[in-house]
Enzyme design. Structure first.
Site, mmCIF file in Angstrom:
data_model
loop_
_atom_site.group_PDB
_atom_site.id
_atom_site.type_symbol
_atom_site.label_atom_id
_atom_site.label_comp_id
_atom_site.label_asym_id
_atom_site.label_seq_id
_atom_site.Cartn_x
_atom_site.Cartn_y
_atom_site.Cartn_z
ATOM 1 N N ILE A 105 46.077 52.272 -94.663
ATOM 2 C CA ILE A 105 45.076 51.577 -93.839
ATOM 3 C C ILE A 105 45.497 50.122 -93.630
ATOM 4 O O ILE A 105 45.327 49.552 -92.555
ATOM 5 C CB ILE A 105 43.673 51.676 -94.471
ATOM 6 C CG1 ILE A 105 43.315 53.147 -94.737
ATOM 7 C CG2 ILE A 105 42.626 51.056 -93.554
ATOM 8 C CD1 ILE A 105 42.038 53.367 -95.518
ATOM 9 N N LEU B 154 54.094 47.270 -103.845
ATOM 10 C CA LEU B 154 54.913 48.453 -103.521
ATOM 11 C C LEU B 154 54.693 49.596 -104.510
ATOM 12 O O LEU B 154 55.507 50.519 -104.576
ATOM 13 C CB LEU B 154 56.406 48.099 -103.430
ATOM 14 C CG LEU B 154 56.779 47.006 -102.421
ATOM 15 C CD1 LEU B 154 58.296 46.781 -102.426
ATOM 16 C CD2 LEU B 154 56.317 47.374 -101.008
ATOM 17 N N SER C 20 34.064 53.002 -100.195
ATOM 18 C CA SER C 20 34.213 54.409 -99.825
ATOM 19 C C SER C 20 32.859 55.100 -99.769
ATOM 20 O O SER C 20 31.939 54.747 -100.515
ATOM 21 C CB SER C 20 35.083 55.094 -100.881
ATOM 22 O OG SER C 20 35.025 56.490 -100.751
ATOM 23 N N TYR D 132 37.826 56.535 -110.277
ATOM 24 C CA TYR D 132 38.150 55.937 -108.974
ATOM 25 C C TYR D 132 36.856 55.567 -108.237
ATOM 26 O O TYR D 132 36.687 54.434 -107.772
ATOM 27 C CB TYR D 132 38.993 56.907 -108.118
ATOM 28 C CG TYR D 132 38.902 56.596 -106.647
ATOM 29 C CD1 TYR D 132 39.613 55.540 -106.098
ATOM 30 C CD2 TYR D 132 38.043 57.329 -105.804
ATOM 31 C CE1 TYR D 132 39.487 55.224 -104.753
ATOM 32 C CE2 TYR D 132 37.918 57.020 -104.462
ATOM 33 C CZ TYR D 132 38.639 55.965 -103.943
ATOM 34 O OH TYR D 132 38.495 55.647 -102.618
ATOM 35 N N LYS E 121 34.867 51.700 -107.117
ATOM 36 C CA LYS E 121 34.312 51.265 -105.829
ATOM 37 C C LYS E 121 32.861 50.808 -106.004
ATOM 38 O O LYS E 121 32.450 49.771 -105.483
ATOM 39 C CB LYS E 121 34.384 52.391 -104.790
ATOM 40 C CG LYS E 121 35.797 52.800 -104.411
ATOM 41 C CD LYS E 121 36.569 51.648 -103.774
ATOM 42 C CE LYS E 121 37.991 51.990 -103.418
ATOM 43 N NZ LYS E 121 38.833 50.836 -103.115
ATOM 44 N N PHE F 222 34.650 56.637 -94.477
ATOM 45 C CA PHE F 222 34.540 58.082 -94.618
ATOM 46 C C PHE F 222 35.981 58.616 -94.747
ATOM 47 O O PHE F 222 36.709 58.097 -95.578
ATOM 48 C CB PHE F 222 33.652 58.663 -93.509
ATOM 49 C CG PHE F 222 32.192 58.365 -93.838
ATOM 50 C CD1 PHE F 222 31.689 57.065 -93.758
ATOM 51 C CD2 PHE F 222 31.360 59.349 -94.345
ATOM 52 C CE1 PHE F 222 30.387 56.762 -94.162
ATOM 53 C CE2 PHE F 222 30.053 59.062 -94.737
ATOM 54 C CZ PHE F 222 29.580 57.769 -94.649
ATOM 55 N N ASN F 223 36.435 59.589 -93.983
ATOM 56 C CA ASN F 223 37.765 60.148 -94.261
ATOM 57 C C ASN F 223 38.804 59.688 -93.231
ATOM 58 O O ASN F 223 38.888 60.277 -92.155
ATOM 59 C CB ASN F 223 37.699 61.676 -94.300
ATOM 60 C CG ASN F 223 37.013 62.179 -95.557
ATOM 61 O OD1 ASN F 223 35.893 61.780 -95.852
ATOM 62 N ND2 ASN F 223 37.679 63.030 -96.292
ATOM 63 N N ARG G 120 37.123 73.046 -105.158
ATOM 64 C CA ARG G 120 37.780 72.006 -105.954
ATOM 65 C C ARG G 120 36.704 71.240 -106.722
ATOM 66 O O ARG G 120 35.700 70.824 -106.135
ATOM 67 C CB ARG G 120 38.544 71.056 -105.032
ATOM 68 C CG ARG G 120 39.198 69.891 -105.757
ATOM 69 C CD ARG G 120 40.107 69.094 -104.839
ATOM 70 N NE ARG G 120 39.380 68.319 -103.838
ATOM 71 C CZ ARG G 120 39.955 67.520 -102.938
ATOM 72 N NH1 ARG G 120 41.264 67.400 -102.915
ATOM 73 N NH2 ARG G 120 39.232 66.847 -102.067
ATOM 74 N N ASP H 65 34.180 68.093 -105.562
ATOM 75 C CA ASP H 65 33.965 67.976 -104.117
ATOM 76 C C ASP H 65 32.476 68.010 -103.778
ATOM 77 O O ASP H 65 31.735 68.830 -104.328
ATOM 78 C CB ASP H 65 34.633 69.147 -103.370
ATOM 79 C CG ASP H 65 36.033 68.808 -102.905
ATOM 80 O OD1 ASP H 65 36.395 67.615 -102.917
ATOM 81 O OD2 ASP H 65 36.765 69.740 -102.527
HETATM 82 C C1 UD1 Z 1 38.694 62.206 -101.500
HETATM 83 C C2 UD1 Z 1 37.885 61.709 -102.626
HETATM 84 C C3 UD1 Z 1 37.184 60.451 -102.182
HETATM 85 C C4 UD1 Z 1 38.201 59.415 -101.830
HETATM 86 C C5 UD1 Z 1 39.152 59.958 -100.814
HETATM 87 C C6 UD1 Z 1 40.305 58.991 -100.777
HETATM 88 C C7 UD1 Z 1 37.328 63.669 -103.976
HETATM 89 C C8 UD1 Z 1 36.235 64.527 -104.438
HETATM 90 N N1 UD1 Z 1 36.973 62.710 -103.088
HETATM 91 O O1 UD1 Z 1 37.828 62.498 -100.399
HETATM 92 O O2 UD1 Z 1 36.401 59.964 -103.229
HETATM 93 O O3 UD1 Z 1 37.566 58.271 -101.332
HETATM 94 O O4 UD1 Z 1 39.657 61.227 -101.156
HETATM 95 O O5 UD1 Z 1 41.388 59.524 -100.119
HETATM 96 O O6 UD1 Z 1 38.460 63.844 -104.363
HETATM 97 N N2 UD1 Z 1 40.648 70.187 -98.797
HETATM 98 C C9 UD1 Z 1 41.109 71.493 -98.765
HETATM 99 N N3 UD1 Z 1 42.411 71.729 -99.114
HETATM 100 C C10 UD1 Z 1 43.268 70.727 -99.464
HETATM 101 C C11 UD1 Z 1 42.797 69.392 -99.488
HETATM 102 C C12 UD1 Z 1 41.470 69.164 -99.146
HETATM 103 O O7 UD1 Z 1 40.369 72.421 -98.463
HETATM 104 O O8 UD1 Z 1 44.434 71.004 -99.781
HETATM 105 C C13 UD1 Z 1 39.257 69.906 -98.411
HETATM 106 C C14 UD1 Z 1 38.425 69.284 -99.501
HETATM 107 O O9 UD1 Z 1 37.796 70.263 -100.272
HETATM 108 C C15 UD1 Z 1 37.430 68.472 -98.664
HETATM 109 C C16 UD1 Z 1 38.201 68.102 -97.415
HETATM 110 O O10 UD1 Z 1 39.308 68.983 -97.366
HETATM 111 O O11 UD1 Z 1 36.355 69.265 -98.285
HETATM 112 C C17 UD1 Z 1 38.704 66.677 -97.438
HETATM 113 O O12 UD1 Z 1 39.402 66.475 -98.652
HETATM 114 P P1 UD1 Z 1 40.197 65.127 -98.946
HETATM 115 O O13 UD1 Z 1 41.078 64.821 -97.805
HETATM 116 O O14 UD1 Z 1 40.804 65.240 -100.304
HETATM 117 O O15 UD1 Z 1 39.065 64.016 -98.941
HETATM 118 P P2 UD1 Z 1 37.713 63.921 -99.803
HETATM 119 O O16 UD1 Z 1 37.665 64.897 -100.873
HETATM 120 O O17 UD1 Z 1 36.595 63.941 -98.835
#
Ligand code: UD1
Length: 340
Positions: A13, A34, A125, A150, A154, A179-180, A295, A298
């Site tokens: 970011i 780094l 976050s 983690y 925050k 958010f994501n 997972r 989640d």
């Molecule tokens: C995660 C963290 C969040 C953090 C963010 C930082 C958790 C619970 N949350 O967000 O606190 O701020 O990363 O980067 O770890 N998924 C799959 N398969 C995969 C990977 C992910 O199905 O191989 C799904 C996850 O279950 C989730 C979604 O994809 O529903 C997004 O996952 P991810 O990208 O890891 O983000 P968060 O879990 O939302």
């Protein structure tokens, strides 16, 4: 030209924000140790912005190094503090490493700039909301017990910043609850560089598509959502980067005082299966995926209410899921052909 210290400015970011700062007429000064970034991003940045930004390599937890930095860069107008550890699973295994790094760096920065008028932007976050009771979640929703060290860094960092403002030890602070963040710059010269096996969805998708990973597992399809997979508010990293400029602009107003917090999302949620379908449709690449167990840790679904960001920050996300997916894919292909 206002000088902005961008900690973690070579990260995912951070690097995109450096580009937007330059476009908005700011002078970024990058500090990065780094530990989770690549120094070659500096060259990549210079190809986008036309010059090499100022860069200092040191760990902000080292107060002596920070003081040395201030001696050579005494005139800083604002700080965007990205530098932090962010791997959820690792934070559960090594909590002290996370607390030490994420707090010492923040506290050192606040300490050295205590007596100066500095506009401070903090990377927070949506993890602070846990599983919200109401969706879309607003900034007024209660902060829930953190699921990981983690997440706790925050939450506590936000409290530290609020307390510093109340006591007059900091002047203006905006915490941005991301958010994501996904996607990459449209030049495909910068993007996310996961360390080892990606934990996040989109890098895992692009690495699977390019053949670095055999298949992607969808973590659960029995949630209470439209197709059973989890819902998140995916936001393009370039939109997110622009919000940091908007936060600086807001703090530059005479009328802005103290502390405020904003959601940075699109206001829409997408399921994991929708993201996979969007990737396949926009890129034409089929993904090898399977449904696996949930997972741990989640949340089922979360997406942000962005009314406050729209009205007060005068910022809104512009880029849709298709561009998020295509830009992430262009970056993955670029990095496969041009390893850094
Ligand atoms: C995660 C963290 C969040 C953090 C963010 C930082 C958790 C619970 N949350 O967000 O606190 O701020 O990363 O980067 O770890 N998924 C799959 N398969 C995969 C990977 C992910 O199905 O191989 C799904 C996850 O279950 C989730 C979604 O994809 O529903 C997004 O996952 P991810 O990208 O890891 O983000 P968060 O879990 O939302």
């Amino acid at each position: 030209m206002a000088k902005i210290l961008v900690t973690g400015g070579l990260g995912y970011i951070g690097s995109h924000t450096v580009v937007e700062l330059v476009a908005a007429g700011y002078e970024p000064i990058i500090v990065d140790d780094l530990s989770n970034s690549n120094v070659k991003i500096l060259d990549q940045l210079s190809r986008i912005i036309g010059f090499k930004p100022a860069f200092y390599q040191f760990d902000l937890c080292d107060m002596q190094k920070l003081n040395e930095f201030i001696a050579v860069e005494p005139e800083i107008d604002g700080i965007i503090h990205f530098a932090a550890f962010k791997a959820v699973g690792e934070s559960v295994r090594n909590p002290l490493k996370y607390y030490r790094n994420n707090f010492y760096s923040l506290l050192n920065l606040l300490e050295v700039y205590k007596t100066k008028t500095i506009n401070f932007v903090f990377s927070s976050s949506c993890t602070v909301y846990g599983q919200p009771d109401e969706l879309p979640v607003t900034e007024n929703a209660p902060v829930k017990m953190a699921e990981s060290p983690y997440g706790n860094t925050k939450q506590i960092a936000e409290e530290i910043l609020r307390d510093a403002i109340t006591a007059g030890e900091a002047q203006k602070v905006i915490a941005l609850r991301y958010f994501n963040p996904v996607g990459a710059h449209d030049t495909a010269l910068i993007g996310e560089l996961p360390n080892g096996v990606p934990q996040n969805l989109v890098p895992f998708i692009t690495q699977t598509a390019i053949g670095k990973r055999e298949k992607i597992t969808v973590f659960g399809n029995n949630y209470n959502t439209k197709d059973g997979s989890c819902v998140r508010d995916y936001i393009h990293v370039v939109d997110l980067a622009k919000a940091h400029v908007a936060a600086l602009r807001l703090m530059e107003n005479e009328g802005f005082k103290g502390y405020d917090v904003f959601n940075l999302g699109t206001g829409n949620g997408n399921t994991v299966l929708e993201i996979i379908a969007a990737f396949e449709n926009t890129t034409g690449v089929r993904l090898n995926y399977e449904i696996g167990p949930r997972r741990e840790g989640d949340v089922e679904k979360v997406w942000g209410d962005v009314t406050k960001s729209t009205n007060k920050l005068h910022w809104q996300a512009q880029l849709g899921i298709d561009i998020m997916m295509s830009s992430a894919w262009e970056w993955e292909k670029y990095i496969a052909e041009n390893p850094l």
